[in-house]
Each structure stands twice: as C-alpha cells, then as structure tokens.
Design a protein around this motif. Structure first.
Motif, short mmCIF file in Angstrom:
data_model
loop_
_atom_site.label_atom_id
_atom_site.label_comp_id
_atom_site.label_asym_id
_atom_site.label_seq_id
_atom_site.Cartn_x
_atom_site.Cartn_y
_atom_site.Cartn_z
N ASP A 52 -2.13 -106.95 -22.80
CA ASP A 52 -1.48 -105.79 -22.30
C ASP A 52 -2.13 -104.53 -21.91
OD1 ASP A 52 -1.63 -104.76 -24.66
OD2 ASP A 52 0.53 -105.47 -25.28
N GLY A 53 -3.63 -104.51 -22.36
CA GLY A 53 -4.25 -103.30 -22.02
C GLY A 53 -4.69 -102.33 -23.37
N GLN A 54 -3.81 -102.76 -24.53
CA GLN A 54 -3.93 -101.71 -25.44
C GLN A 54 -5.21 -102.08 -26.27
OE1 GLN A 54 -1.24 -99.32 -25.47
NE2 GLN A 54 -1.00 -99.60 -27.65
N ALA A 55 -5.97 -100.94 -26.58
CA ALA A 55 -7.18 -101.17 -27.16
C ALA A 55 -7.19 -100.89 -28.73
CB ALA A 55 -8.41 -100.49 -26.58
N LEU A 56 -7.87 -101.83 -29.45
CA LEU A 56 -7.93 -101.51 -31.07
C LEU A 56 -9.22 -100.67 -31.03
CD1 LEU A 56 -6.42 -102.06 -33.68
CD2 LEU A 56 -8.24 -103.95 -34.13
N LEU A 57 -8.95 -99.48 -31.67
CA LEU A 57 -10.22 -98.50 -31.59
C LEU A 57 -10.50 -98.17 -33.17
CD1 LEU A 57 -9.35 -95.45 -29.46
CD2 LEU A 57 -10.91 -97.29 -28.84
N GLN A 58 -12.04 -98.36 -33.25
CA GLN A 58 -12.58 -98.08 -34.73
C GLN A 58 -12.33 -96.48 -34.70
OE1 GLN A 58 -16.65 -98.86 -35.27
NE2 GLN A 58 -16.93 -97.56 -37.01
N ILE A 59 -11.88 -96.10 -35.89
CA ILE A 59 -11.85 -94.71 -36.25
C ILE A 59 -13.02 -94.13 -37.34
CG2 ILE A 59 -10.47 -92.67 -37.08
CD1 ILE A 59 -9.29 -94.00 -34.59
N ASP A 60 -13.81 -93.33 -36.72
CA ASP A 60 -14.68 -92.81 -37.62
C ASP A 60 -14.53 -91.91 -38.59
OD1 ASP A 60 -16.75 -94.29 -36.46
OD2 ASP A 60 -16.69 -92.84 -34.62
N ARG A 61 -13.37 -90.84 -38.28
CA ARG A 61 -13.18 -90.01 -39.32
C ARG A 61 -11.53 -89.74 -39.27
NH1 ARG A 61 -17.73 -90.35 -40.07
NH2 ARG A 61 -19.39 -88.82 -40.13
N HIS A 62 -11.03 -89.76 -40.42
CA HIS A 62 -9.51 -89.51 -40.55
C HIS A 62 -9.55 -88.13 -41.56
CE1 HIS A 62 -5.74 -89.98 -42.58
NE2 HIS A 62 -5.32 -89.52 -41.74
N PHE A 63 -8.95 -87.22 -41.16
CA PHE A 63 -8.85 -86.16 -41.86
C PHE A 63 -7.24 -86.12 -42.23
CE2 PHE A 63 -12.24 -84.46 -39.52
CZ PHE A 63 -13.26 -84.07 -40.43
N PHE A 64 -6.94 -85.85 -43.51
CA PHE A 64 -5.53 -85.95 -44.25
C PHE A 64 -5.26 -84.64 -44.67
CE2 PHE A 64 -6.10 -86.99 -48.59
CZ PHE A 64 -7.41 -87.64 -48.58
N HIS A 65 -4.21 -84.30 -45.10
CA HIS A 65 -3.49 -82.74 -45.60
C HIS A 65 -2.47 -83.15 -46.49
CE1 HIS A 65 -0.89 -82.32 -42.35
NE2 HIS A 65 -1.75 -82.79 -41.49
N GLU A 66 -1.47 -82.19 -46.91
CA GLU A 66 -0.37 -82.18 -47.49
C GLU A 66 0.51 -82.73 -46.75
OE1 GLU A 66 -2.46 -79.28 -47.27
OE2 GLU A 66 -1.64 -77.81 -48.35
N GLY A 67 0.65 -82.40 -45.66
CA GLY A 67 1.71 -83.07 -44.54
C GLY A 67 1.45 -84.86 -44.60
#
Lengths: 471, 211
Positions: free
Chosen positions: A24-39
């Motif tokens: 259906d065209g959806q791509a599975l992307l590798q994520i290099d950086r994920h930043f998280f915070h209190e939220g």
C-alpha cells in the motif's frame, strides 16, 4: 517516487532509511535518533503494558525540559505534579538504560537546542521526538519530525516507524534581507503567506540565497517553525556552515571519522533538476519586522501595518477568524500595531533561545531599561554559561529583566511560568494560540530583537530605529 | 483497537477554523495517566468559564448535542502540538469521527492510531453540513467502507488516506506487523552500522561525552 532521476535532499535521506515498503506504499523507516522528554510518559506506559523493552537504547536520548523549573535549581521541586513528571522521566530512562540530560546535567536544556548543540543531531539522520517542534533539527540536513505517543512507543520498541511518503515542497527566499531582519521574520512571513495549513502533507526544503546566508542558529529557528505552516518537517541542505557548526561537538564524529562523514553529508544536497511537488518563492528584500496579532501564527503582519477589518474579509470563515482573533486579543480593526501596549516579554523557547538570539536581544537592551517585566530563559545550561561569560545576563538584569534557568518555560507554561489572564506578552516563542502561555493569556510572536524593543518602549515597536548606531 | 466501519450518531457543529491541540486539551491537564480518562478536559477552556461553569452557548454543552459522536468543524483542525492527548480527549468524550476540510498531519496520524476517524470533506460541503446542523438537525451516518456521509436526504463523499482507511476498518495497530519483520529490520540495521558508522551512538568509536 524519485526512481533513478535527480533527487532532492529529502529523497536522499528518506530513501537511505527505507527498510521495506508495503504494497500500500507505507514505508518502514529506520529512526536514527529519538529524543524523549517528560511528556513521553504515555509511550513508556504503553511499553510497560506490553512488557516491551527498548530495542536500541543507544539511539534514544532523554532531555528534561517541558516541566523543569527555571528558578531554584538544586532544591527539591515544590510542586508535587511537576516533581513527579521530572522524576518519572528519570525513572523511565534508568529503567531502560537510556542516556538522559536530566535536570542536574550540566548540558540540560530544551531538547531542540540540546540535540544540535551536542552534535547528537547530524545531517542525513532521521530524528523524531514526541514534540511537534522536532522539525527544528532539519536545519542540519536531518529529516526530523514530531510524532505522537503511539508512534513514540513504536520507535522505542522497534527503532522504526511506518510512514507515508510526504510530497516535497521547496520554499525559496531569494536576495538578501534588510538590517534588523531575523530568521523569525522570514519564518513568520512564510507562514503569513502560505497559511498555517499551507504545507500540510509536505516535507519542506528551505533554499535560496537568503537561507544560505543564515547561520545554523537562524536555520534552526526557521525549521522550528515549519510545523506552524503545517509541515511536519523542514530541512536546509548541509553546507560549509553546517560542517563548521558541527566540528568538535561532543557527539559528532571526530577527526578522520568526521571527514568521512562530512563527505557523505556533502553529497546530500539535491541534484540539479530535482523536482518538487510545489514551490514558493519570497523576495528577502520585502521582509519586514513582523509580529502576530491574532490567535494563529498565520495572523502575522509587519509591525508598521494596521489590524484587519473582519467586515472587509471576502470569505465568511476568514471574517470569523479575524473577529475571533481581535476579540480574544482585546484589539480592534484598524488599530495601528505599533500602538499595542504590552504587559510583559518572554525571550526563550526552542524557537529563539540560542546564543545568537540572546545577543540580538542584548544588542537592543544594552544601556536601556525595560518599561515592563520580562523573563529571559536561555535554551540550554551551556547557552546560559556562554551568555554569562559574554556578560549578556548583566545587560538583561540591568534592564530589569529576570535571568533564569533553561527549559520550555513560558512558551507552554507547564512548569508554572505563566502569563496571566488578559495579560499581553511580547514573546519569542512559536504559538500564539488561545491560552498557550496561560489561561486567557494574549501572545504576540516576534523575533528576540523585536521582543527586546517592546520591552524598551512598552509597546509593539519597529526595532530598526533602536538598532541605529549599534551592532 | 476497536474497528471503525459505520457509525450512525448525533453530530455536533463546531464552526471554528484552526482548532489547535492546545485548545483540544490545554497543557496543564497532560500530566495525568491515560487510565484516569481525558474526556472531561476536551476543549476545556472553550467549554467552561473561569469559574469552571459550562458555557451554555458552547455547542458541545447544548442539551440537544449531548451524546454526539461526530464533530463537524472548519479547516486545519488539530494543528499545532503533537500531543496524542488531543485524540484521547475526543475519544474519551465519546467522539469517534471528526469531519473537516483539513487536519494537522500529526493529529490525524495520532487519531488513526487510536481508532478516531479524521474525515476530510470539501469546504462547501462542510459549510452546508454546518448550516444543516444549525437548523436543528443532528443524526448522521458515517460509512467508512463507502466513504460516504449521509445527513438528512443528502450524501457527501469524504476522503481519507486509503492506508488509514484499511487500518481503521480492521482496528489494526502497527506494532504487531512491524515485529513480524524483525529479521529484515535487524539485517538492515546491521548493514547500516557498516555503511554509516557516524549515525550510531553505540559503536567502539562512540563519544566519551557527558550526558
């Protein structure tokens, strides 16, 4: 789809991260950086509910910013909720063995300031965070966008994300901007031109000579505001300015490794002839110091203008929006913007709290007194230290403004730094939404120099005459 | 996640543009866990006055709109902050579908991930529907299979990304599907370590930086 033809910057970064593409065209992307915070607590709770663990701990970095107090650091946080939110972030990071720039870290700050400052954000990376201003990181040539809690949980669990490929939009600002014009003025001019939904569904690339001339800090401000025109991401192609900014940053590659990486980064700019789905061009020379007057960032006009009249709007929905904006902001049609009296100023936020922003505000405030109270919150603890080494803090305090610690602070008020109901704030932040800075608060967005000018005169003011004979 | 197929329910008009996620749920309510329920916070500062008394003229507070599961609103709904709590607040309040000419990209993605349908309709159709609701009507049928909204004797097409439509129709979440590709993911990332060593923070050349 780009195929083998000339590719844009976005195409190159996107395609390097596609692990697989569904029918259906959806791509599975590798994520290099994920930043998280209190939220990000909702996402960690989702992992807990599934008994899931973080897949690639090294690529997930926590930063305490949304709820952190800007005063009384080192003491226990008095407010129970705020203390719990900051503690919960530390607990989640510790539980999964994730790197954290916590409240007591010497490099703590706002996530979108800390990432680039530490060299955690690099060209060609995919960067996500549960915060819509993640678009900021695109200034270094990364593909960076904000995500919701379910997507955060997905990234934590798999270090990937399903995405539909957005369309590509090029926003070019040609020529050069006049004196006293900041990246904020460029960004607000773009939003006023295309609307807050003007770039929906698009990945934006900013280009043109006025953009190339911006420092990385200016580019960070510009890309930060991409989401206010509806674009999830905004990018600037990496160049010599980008490399100079990154060299020597704590998490950037070093020596030979930097040179090898730089070679890859300098291959990222779009190929000649690469096509965009949409292009918009602005003339840099026409950009004036600009402020918002309503309750949407698209309600922006040059400070020399007068307020619009809803009765003259052709479209009923537009007329309703103007009426609603004037009403909430306590203003009237035809009023001169430069006559609007302001109660306080805020200089800070992921949009405008970097060292150049503070220097620009200080250049206006030096040797002058503010007529109204104000808060200056540097973007990171390292920015704070540098500003103090340069004596900027003394300029702010001598002017009568308060110099505090780093965090999201009065941009969103989650830490208790609030604008009172009915109060009018000249603010270097990103959203003039109803109640954004506090229930009933009235926000006017502008550049740091313009906010400083408002502090000096007590009303919205064209900063340019105040800069004559100064740097 | 609960599948979304067809819904016959009351609709509530919200004739405003740019209803951002800060309005959908003000930031001060977001420290609570989801299990506490977010429905009471929906559009809080528009629904309630300074003394926390419901504003009688606000559409969602009108007795005839009680129990609405469909919201009809103007352009750029859900713009702004990425807070998924905006979708939680709508769902916990009983809203399963929002009809608007356009939506914030992050909001619509969050909505779909929680089983809430963000259905796009032409601006003229939304204005007509708002007028029809304003005339005292309420009941609509939203059929996701055929992408048709029926209100009174009129039928309007609405648009939704086909991938999202399938996801909503089946109540799918992404995670199980992704985990079924674990081998491909691991292989891709292994190769990426060699291809882009600078992109990884776990290698032997990793920086000795503070943090």
């Amino acid at each position: 789809m780009a195929g083998n033809g000339p590719r844009t910057l976005f195409d190159k970064v996107w395609e390097a991260h596609v692990i697989l593409t569904r029918e259906d065209g959806q791509a599975l992307l590798q994520i290099d950086r994920h930043f998280f915070h209190e939220g990000s607590h909702h996402a960690f709770n989702q992992l807990r509910a599934r008994g899931a663990r973080v897949a690639r701990p090294s690529q997930n970095i926590g930063v305490a910013d949304h709820y952190v107090p800007t005063r009384g650091r080192g003491n226990a946080i008095a407010d129970d909720t705020i203390r719990r939110m900051v503690q919960q972030l530390s607990d989640n990071a510790a539980d999964h063995g994730l790197r954290l720039f916590g409240l007591d870290s010497p490099a703590q700050g706002i996530v979108h300031v800390v990432g680039p400052e530490q060299g955690l954000t690099l060209p060609g990376l995919t960067v996500v965070c549960g915060d819509s201003h993640t678009s900021t990181h695109g200034a270094l040539g990364a593909l960076a966008f904000g995500i919701g809690a379910s997507e955060v949980a997905h990234v934590l669990t798999t270090q990937t994300l399903w995405q539909r490929r957005p369309k590509r939009m090029r926003i070019a600002v040609e020529g050069s901007t006049g004196p006293g014009i900041a990246a904020k003025d460029i960004a607000l001019s773009i939003i006023a031109r295309i609307g807050t939904d003007g770039a929906q569904g698009h990945a934006v690339e900013y280009a043109g000579s006025a953009i190339r001339a911006l420092s990385v800090e200016g580019r960070l401000t510009l890309c930060n505001l991409s989401i206010e025109s509806g674009a999830r991401s905004g990018m600037v192609a990496p160049d010599a300015t980008t490399l100079d900014f990154l060299r020597g940053r704590p998490f950037a590659p070093r020596e030979d490794a930097f040179d090898r990486a730089a070679e890859a980064w300098l291959a990222l700019p779009g190929d000649p002839g690469a096509e965009f789905d949409r292009e918009v061009v602005l003339d840099g020379a026409e950009i004036a110091p600009i402020v918002t007057w309503g309750v949407s960032p698209e309600d922006a006009l040059p400070v020399t203008a007068t307020l619009p009249d809803p009765d003259r709007a052709a479209d009923p929905a537009r007329a309703a929006q103007i009426r609603e904006g004037l009403d909430y902001m306590g203003l009237h049609a035809g009023q001169r913007i430069a006559d609007i009296v302001v109660d306080r100023v805020f200089i800070g936020s992921c949009t405008n709290s970097r060292i150049e922003d503070l220097r620009a505000a200080a250049a206006v405030l030096s040797g002058r007194r503010a007529r109204i109270p104000g808060l200056v919150s540097p973007g990171s603890t390292l920015v704070k230290r540098q500003a103090e080494e340069e004596g900027l803090d003394r300029i702010f305090t001598a002017a009568g403004l308060e110099w505090v610690e780093s965090g999201c602070s009065m941009c969103v008020g989650m830490n208790g730094d609030l604008v009172g109901a009915g109060e009018r704030c000249a603010s270097t932040t990103n959203r003039n939404f109803k109640g954004r800075q506090g229930k009933g608060a009235r926000t006017h967005l502008m550049s740091p120099a313009m906010a400083a000018a408002a502090a000096v005169t007590g009303h919205l003011t064209d900063v340019r005459p105040l800069l004559e004979g100064r740097a | 996640m609960e599948p979304f197929r067809s819904l016959t329910a009351k609709a509530c008009p919200l004739p405003m543009s740019n209803v951002d996620t800060d309005q959908l749920i003000p930031a001060r309510f977001m420290s609570r866990p989801r299990s506490a329920g977010y429905g009471d916070f929906l559009l809080y500062d528009l629904r309630f006055d300074a003394a926390a008394v419901p504003r009688p003229d606000f559409p969602l507070n009108r007795p005839e709109r009680a129990g609405s599961a469909v919201l009809v609103t103007r352009r750029n709904f859900g713009s702004g902050s990425s807070r998924e709590a905006a979708a939680y607040a709508l769902l916990d309040h009983g809203i399963r579908c929002v009809l608007a000419p356009s939506f914030g990209d992050i909001f619509s993605s969050n909505a779909v991930n929680n089983g809430l349908l963000p259905a796009r309709m032409e601006e003229d159709a939304v204005e007509a529907l708002l007028a029809w609701l304003d005339a005292g009507n309420a009941e609509v049928t939203v059929d996701l299979e055929s992408r048709v909204l029926a209100a009174g004797g009129t039928r309007w097409d609405f648009a939704i990304d086909p991938v999202w439509r399938t996801k909503l129709l089946n109540g799918w979440t992404d995670l199980d599907l992704t985990l079924s590709h674990r081998t491909a993911i691991d292989a891709f990332m292994e190769a990426d370590h060699a291809r882009r060593p600078w992109a990884w923070l776990d290698g032997p050349a990793g920086p000795a930086a503070l943090g």
